[in-house]
Scaffold this motif. Structure first.
Motif, mmCIF file in Angstrom:
data_model
loop_
_atom_site.group_PDB
_atom_site.id
_atom_site.type_symbol
_atom_site.label_atom_id
_atom_site.label_comp_id
_atom_site.label_asym_id
_atom_site.label_seq_id
_atom_site.Cartn_x
_atom_site.Cartn_y
_atom_site.Cartn_z
ATOM 1 N N THR A 1 63.720 46.447 43.327
ATOM 2 C CA THR A 1 65.094 46.460 43.356
ATOM 3 C C THR A 1 65.928 45.968 42.074
ATOM 4 O O THR A 1 66.854 46.331 41.525
ATOM 5 C CB THR A 1 65.866 45.951 44.664
ATOM 6 O OG1 THR A 1 65.214 46.577 45.593
ATOM 7 C CG2 THR A 1 67.255 45.555 44.706
ATOM 8 N N GLU B 1 65.533 47.872 38.933
ATOM 9 C CA GLU B 1 66.163 49.094 38.805
ATOM 10 C C GLU B 1 67.631 48.821 38.438
ATOM 11 O O GLU B 1 68.128 49.500 37.924
ATOM 12 C CB GLU B 1 66.242 49.807 40.399
ATOM 13 C CG GLU B 1 65.051 50.358 40.613
ATOM 14 C CD GLU B 1 65.102 50.834 42.079
ATOM 15 O OE1 GLU B 1 66.156 50.527 42.749
ATOM 16 O OE2 GLU B 1 64.088 51.437 42.598
ATOM 17 N N LYS B 2 67.939 47.488 38.584
ATOM 18 C CA LYS B 2 69.342 47.026 37.991
ATOM 19 C C LYS B 2 69.172 46.714 36.397
ATOM 20 O O LYS B 2 70.335 46.684 35.849
ATOM 21 C CB LYS B 2 69.675 45.642 38.631
ATOM 22 C CG LYS B 2 69.996 45.558 40.198
ATOM 23 C CD LYS B 2 70.279 44.433 40.789
ATOM 24 C CE LYS B 2 70.729 44.414 42.193
ATOM 25 N NZ LYS B 2 70.741 43.223 42.718
ATOM 26 N N SER C 1 69.306 48.066 33.042
ATOM 27 C CA SER C 1 69.424 49.457 32.469
ATOM 28 C C SER C 1 68.636 49.602 31.170
ATOM 29 O O SER C 1 68.231 50.823 31.084
ATOM 30 C CB SER C 1 70.852 49.946 32.229
ATOM 31 O OG SER C 1 71.673 49.008 31.465
ATOM 32 N N LYS D 1 65.702 50.126 29.044
ATOM 33 C CA LYS D 1 64.331 50.721 29.785
ATOM 34 C C LYS D 1 63.178 49.533 28.796
ATOM 35 O O LYS D 1 62.258 49.158 29.528
ATOM 36 C CB LYS D 1 63.913 52.043 29.122
ATOM 37 C CG LYS D 1 63.809 52.141 27.564
ATOM 38 C CD LYS D 1 63.462 53.419 27.433
ATOM 39 C CE LYS D 1 63.341 53.943 25.788
ATOM 40 N NZ LYS D 1 63.035 55.200 25.705
ATOM 41 N N ARG E 1 63.576 46.252 31.177
ATOM 42 C CA ARG E 1 62.872 46.568 32.352
ATOM 43 C C ARG E 1 61.338 46.573 32.239
ATOM 44 O O ARG E 1 60.600 46.002 33.142
ATOM 45 C CB ARG E 1 63.500 47.723 32.768
ATOM 46 C CG ARG E 1 62.795 48.418 34.284
ATOM 47 C CD ARG E 1 63.625 49.507 35.030
ATOM 48 N NE ARG E 1 63.259 50.506 34.349
ATOM 49 C CZ ARG E 1 64.352 51.303 33.327
ATOM 50 N NH1 ARG E 1 65.462 50.672 33.402
ATOM 51 N NH2 ARG E 1 64.182 52.417 32.963
#
Length: 339
Positions: free
Chosen positions: A300, A303-304, A306, A308, A311
């Motif tokens: 979760t 996914e927040k 943005s 890449k 992330r």
């Protein structure tokens, strides 16, 4: 925080009656921090969105910078760290444009901390070193202490817990003790616990975790107090005190099931600790549930983010995040959880 929040409620009512958008935005931003620290994430979210919606209506750059700084606290602590980083980057641009070195140092220190949460350890260290140099030049003692505290955390993340412990003890603990900053003392002891645990000194780590928990509970920062409790679970386990570790796990797991990770700094480490101890005690259902909850929260939060590359760093560079990804098959019952 509770006392401040009550005062700000009166201030907000007056600002709304006067129609002063600048003051409304500023007070909302202060309330975001108070409600976040008190664990009221729902109210903090509402206040944060309203404060951000007023930015374009406010001409004063210093007020816009303060709003960005305070609202970023909520996004950072609720897990939307990518959003928090973006807000701090905007704040740094504003303060540099204003020539506000103190504000720039505040933004750099906060951004450096978020970089650590994103697994960007080198970027975090550099930002914190820049912030520390500015606060030292300005003789901003409290802010310098917090920057050095987070620099100690950066050294822990970089695999040098001895340097991290030394940095915290020499540059943060004494300042927080002198000013009776209970949040600073609690955070310092928690970070010292992390450093001592990583260095293999579990007895000293437990002392630090106990001190952290006492200080944080005293000021109602219960989420971070649970981070310290997770440290006690790990250290008791490493010392072979399974009964005590199990008792701590029961308390920690009850909190996670009821409150989730609200207010915790490193909740994914807590889910892993619960998973390992529950499995050790033969509570396979709880072990799988803890690992699944941790993995779901990890995804979760990822996914927040943005960006890449951010992330990818978040998922791959932080040890407890890698372990949760690797444990996905374990909570499905295919293998057992390792150390």
């Amino acid at each position: 925080n509770q006392g401040a929040l009550e005062s700000f409620k009166h201030a907000l009512a007056g600002a709304r009656e006067a129609g002063d958008q600048r003051l409304i935005g500023l007070v909302l931003a202060f309330m975001v921090v108070n409600t976040t620290r008190l664990g009221d994430q729902e109210t903090a979210a509402t206040l944060a969105l309203e404060a951000l919606s007023l930015l374009d209506l406010i001409e004063e750059e210093d007020t816009r910078a303060r709003i960005l700084t305070n609202v970023a606290v909520y996004y950072t602590e609720c897990g939307d760290i990518g959003k928090g980083a973006e807000l701090y980057q905007r704040q740094i641009e504003l303060t540099r444009h204003m020539g506000n070195r103190f504000g720039e140092a505040l933004g750099l220190g906060n951004l450096g901390y978020i970089y650590l949460q994103l697994g960007l350890f080198e970027e975090g260290r550099k930002a914190l070193e820049q912030a520390s140099q500015i606060t030292e030049d300005l003789e901003a003692r409290r802010n310098h202490a917090y920057n050095m505290l987070n620099l100690g955390l950066a050294q822990w993340r970089a695999g040098d817990p001895i340097a991290g412990r030394k940095c915290i003890e020499e540059h943060a603990c004494s300042e927080f003790a002198a000013t009776q900053d209970l949040f600073g003392l609690g955070a310092s002891n928690y970070y010292l616990g992390l450093c001592r645990e990583a260095a293999g000194d579990h007895a000293a780590a437990m002392n630090a975790y106990h001190d952290a928990r006492d200080a944080l509970n005293e000021i109602n920062v219960h989420g971070m107090a649970m981070d310290a409790l997770a440290g006690l679970v790990r250290c008791e386990f490493e010392q072979g005190n399974i009964d005590q570790a199990s008792a701590h796990t029961d308390e920690l797991w009850a909190f996670l099931r009821k409150e989730g990770s609200h207010g915790m700094e490193f909740p994914l480490m807590a889910y892993l600790a619960c998973g390992r101890m529950s499995e050790t005690c033969g509570k396979d259902g709880d072990a799988k549930a803890a690992l699944k909850m941790g993995y779901d929260e990890l995804m979760t939060r990822a996914e927040k983010i943005s960006d890449k590359d951010w992330r990818k760093s978040f998922l791959e560079n932080i040890p407890e995040h890698r372990r949760l990804v690797e444990a996905k098959d374990r909570w499905a019952g295919e293998t057992t959880l390792d150390k």
